[in-house]
Design an enzyme around this catalytic site. Structure first.
Site, PDB file in Angstrom:
ATOM      1  N   ARG A  64       0.893  -1.366  -0.030  1.00 56.50           N
ATOM      2  CA  ARG A  64       0.055   0.100   0.156  1.00 56.50           C
ATOM      3  C   ARG A  64       0.794   1.315   0.007  1.00 56.50           C
ATOM      4  O   ARG A  64       0.686   2.319  -0.545  1.00 56.50           O
ATOM      5  CB  ARG A  64      -0.806   0.030   1.236  1.00 56.50           C
ATOM      6  CG  ARG A  64      -2.287   0.828   1.073  1.00 56.50           C
ATOM      7  CD  ARG A  64      -3.153   0.400   2.102  1.00 56.50           C
ATOM      8  NE  ARG A  64      -2.745   1.108   3.476  1.00 56.50           N
ATOM      9  CZ  ARG A  64      -2.985   2.436   3.609  1.00 56.50           C
ATOM     10  NH1 ARG A  64      -3.782   3.095   2.648  1.00 56.50           N
ATOM     11  NH2 ARG A  64      -2.475   2.997   4.729  1.00 56.50           N
ATOM     12  N   ARG A  90     -10.142   4.855  -1.507  1.00 54.29           N
ATOM     13  CA  ARG A  90      -9.134   4.249  -0.723  1.00 54.29           C
ATOM     14  C   ARG A  90      -8.491   5.361   0.412  1.00 54.29           C
ATOM     15  O   ARG A  90      -8.730   6.455   0.168  1.00 54.29           O
ATOM     16  CB  ARG A  90      -8.164   3.781  -1.755  1.00 54.29           C
ATOM     17  CG  ARG A  90      -8.450   2.907  -2.690  1.00 54.29           C
ATOM     18  CD  ARG A  90      -7.306   2.179  -3.487  1.00 54.29           C
ATOM     19  NE  ARG A  90      -7.833   1.023  -4.210  1.00 54.29           N
ATOM     20  CZ  ARG A  90      -7.805  -0.137  -3.948  1.00 54.29           C
ATOM     21  NH1 ARG A  90      -7.429  -0.376  -2.893  1.00 54.29           N
ATOM     22  NH2 ARG A  90      -8.551  -1.107  -4.689  1.00 54.29           N
ATOM     23  N   ILE A  91      -7.755   4.659   1.286  1.00 51.42           N
ATOM     24  CA  ILE A  91      -7.381   5.617   2.316  1.00 51.42           C
ATOM     25  C   ILE A  91      -5.915   5.947   1.754  1.00 51.42           C
ATOM     26  O   ILE A  91      -5.174   5.304   1.282  1.00 51.42           O
ATOM     27  CB  ILE A  91      -7.313   4.478   3.697  1.00 51.42           C
ATOM     28  CG1 ILE A  91      -8.495   4.137   4.075  1.00 51.42           C
ATOM     29  CG2 ILE A  91      -6.155   5.147   4.585  1.00 51.42           C
ATOM     30  CD1 ILE A  91      -8.283   2.994   5.149  1.00 51.42           C
ATOM     31  N   ASN A 106     -11.822  15.865   1.240  1.00 50.30           N
ATOM     32  CA  ASN A 106     -12.843  14.909   1.023  1.00 50.30           C
ATOM     33  C   ASN A 106     -14.178  15.367   1.241  1.00 50.30           C
ATOM     34  O   ASN A 106     -14.589  16.010   2.038  1.00 50.30           O
ATOM     35  CB  ASN A 106     -12.457  13.669   2.000  1.00 50.30           C
ATOM     36  CG  ASN A 106     -13.389  12.535   1.452  1.00 50.30           C
ATOM     37  OD1 ASN A 106     -13.503  12.035   0.383  1.00 50.30           O
ATOM     38  ND2 ASN A 106     -13.956  11.621   2.664  1.00 50.30           N
ATOM     39  N   HIS A 108     -18.105  13.321   2.083  1.00 48.21           N
ATOM     40  CA  HIS A 108     -18.313  12.283   3.059  1.00 48.21           C
ATOM     41  C   HIS A 108     -19.768  12.212   3.075  1.00 48.21           C
ATOM     42  O   HIS A 108     -20.461  13.197   3.480  1.00 48.21           O
ATOM     43  CB  HIS A 108     -17.676  11.858   4.477  1.00 48.21           C
ATOM     44  CG  HIS A 108     -17.979  10.720   4.898  1.00 48.21           C
ATOM     45  ND1 HIS A 108     -17.373   9.561   4.406  1.00 48.21           N
ATOM     46  CD2 HIS A 108     -18.775  10.607   6.196  1.00 48.21           C
ATOM     47  CE1 HIS A 108     -17.789   8.598   5.443  1.00 48.21           C
ATOM     48  NE2 HIS A 108     -18.817   9.322   6.231  1.00 48.21           N
ATOM     49  N   ASP A 140      -6.676  13.642   7.024  1.00 46.48           N
ATOM     50  CA  ASP A 140      -5.485  13.315   7.805  1.00 46.48           C
ATOM     51  C   ASP A 140      -5.224  11.923   7.682  1.00 46.48           C
ATOM     52  O   ASP A 140      -5.901  11.250   6.974  1.00 46.48           O
ATOM     53  CB  ASP A 140      -5.678  13.970   9.133  1.00 46.48           C
ATOM     54  CG  ASP A 140      -6.889  13.484   9.886  1.00 46.48           C
ATOM     55  OD1 ASP A 140      -7.393  12.241   9.465  1.00 46.48           O
ATOM     56  OD2 ASP A 140      -7.039  13.808  11.124  1.00 46.48           O
ATOM     57  N   ALA A 141      -4.601  11.411   8.605  1.00 51.53           N
ATOM     58  CA  ALA A 141      -4.013  10.038   8.706  1.00 51.53           C
ATOM     59  C   ALA A 141      -5.243   9.156   8.989  1.00 51.53           C
ATOM     60  O   ALA A 141      -4.948   7.768   8.672  1.00 51.53           O
ATOM     61  CB  ALA A 141      -2.884   9.881   9.411  1.00 51.53           C
TER      62      ALA A 141
HETATM   63  C1  GRF Z   1     -20.065  10.222  -2.912  1.00 50.19           C
HETATM   64  O1  GRF Z   1     -21.251  10.067  -2.152  1.00 50.19           O
HETATM   65  C2  GRF Z   1     -19.142  10.679  -1.474  1.00 50.19           C
HETATM   66  O2  GRF Z   1     -19.746  11.164  -0.411  1.00 50.19           O
HETATM   67  C3  GRF Z   1     -18.553   9.500  -1.241  1.00 50.19           C
HETATM   68  O3  GRF Z   1     -18.323   8.693  -2.461  1.00 50.19           O
HETATM   69  C4  GRF Z   1     -19.489   9.101  -3.432  1.00 50.19           C
HETATM   70  C5  GRF Z   1     -18.981   9.296  -4.628  1.00 50.19           C
HETATM   71  O4  GRF Z   1     -19.958   9.552  -5.571  1.00 50.19           O
HETATM   72  N1  GRF Z   1     -17.132   9.548  -0.757  1.00 50.19           N
HETATM   73  P1  GRF Z   1     -19.662  10.246  -7.162  1.00 50.19           P
HETATM   74  O5  GRF Z   1     -18.780   9.279  -7.865  1.00 50.19           O
HETATM   75  O6  GRF Z   1     -19.141  11.523  -6.772  1.00 50.19           O
HETATM   76  O7  GRF Z   1     -21.040   9.839  -7.670  1.00 50.19           O
END
Ligand code: GRF
Length: 221
Positions: A64, A90-91, A106, A108, A140-141
């Site tokens: 990784r 991926r992380i 990011n 979420h 972050d990590a």
């Molecule tokens: C989104 O819901 C985001 O929050 C998550 O992955 C999804 C990606 O959707 N991390 P898309 O590929 O932008 O349609």
């Protein structure tokens, strides 16, 4: 501000950023789309728009850490000012974090710190919460643990399943992520270990975080 967008999936957030840029609502340009998956819809979108792209396949590396170093090299070759994870599943490791300190955001699909991980909408439904939403945060990590930049709330309806909630959350993601990028580009959000809103700029944080709390129609209760 030059963006490298990292995406593994269909790329609707990438599209939302590109549209906001086209409308003049996001002061940025996308210099590259980078993926870990050959069949990512985001790559097709990049090709459609003539945006440079790269694929860094995890299977091509023994560890990784080696993959992460290759990813950092690939992304850095486009010299972005900001790295945007838009459905990058991926992380991110030390090489990426070291190369782009406090410069990776990011999106979420939950109101962090609730429901981190790969299934934000599914986990919110399973827990029976009545309000969920999306979060844009610095990476972050940890997994979805970095400083929060902005959030938007959505109602969870009793009739919701994972797909319907995810769709409602995504509508907010598509508004919030380009707005946060725009705020960073304009210096209204100052990135760092503790990101701050710039006090010198007239910037209405309420516009960024405005909730979309809409009650379920009576027929779905
Ligand atoms: C989104 O819901 C985001 O929050 C998550 O992955 C999804 C990606 O959707 N991390 P898309 O590929 O932008 O349609």
């Amino acid at each position: 501000m030059k963006l490298a967008v990292l995406a593994s999936g269909r790329g609707s957030n990438l599209r939302a950023i590109a549209d906001a840029i086209d409308w003049g609502a996001c002061a940025a340009s996308i210099v590259a789309v980078v993926s870990d998956k050959d069949d990512a819809g985001a790559l097709a979108f990049a090709a459609e728009r003539g945006v440079a792209s790269a694929i860094v396949r995890p299977k091509a590396y023994e560890s990784r850490a080696l993959w992460d170093a290759a990813l950092a090299e690939a992304v850095a070759s486009f010299s972005p000012d900001l790295v945007v994870l838009a459905g990058f599943m991926r992380i991110i490791g030390g090489a990426m974090l070291g190369r782009f300190p406090h410069r990776i955001v990011n999106v979420h699909p939950a109101l962090l710190p609730s429901f981190p991980g790969a299934h934000g909408a599914r986990d919110a439904i399973a827990k029976g919460v009545r309000i969920s939403g999306c979060t844009v945060h610095l990476v972050d990590a940890g997994v979805d643990t970095g400083p929060i930049l902005a959030q938007a709330a959505v109602s969870v309806w009793p009739s919701d399943d994972e797909a319907s909630l995810q769709a409602r959350i995504q509508r907010e993601e598509h508004r919030l992520l380009p707005a946060v990028i725009d705020a960073i580009a304009k210096g209204a959000i100052v990135l760092g270990e503790r990101p701050q809103l710039a006090s010198t700029l007239a910037f209405d944080e309420r516009a960024l975080n405005s909730p979309a709390l809409i009650s379920a129609p009576l027929s779905t209760r």
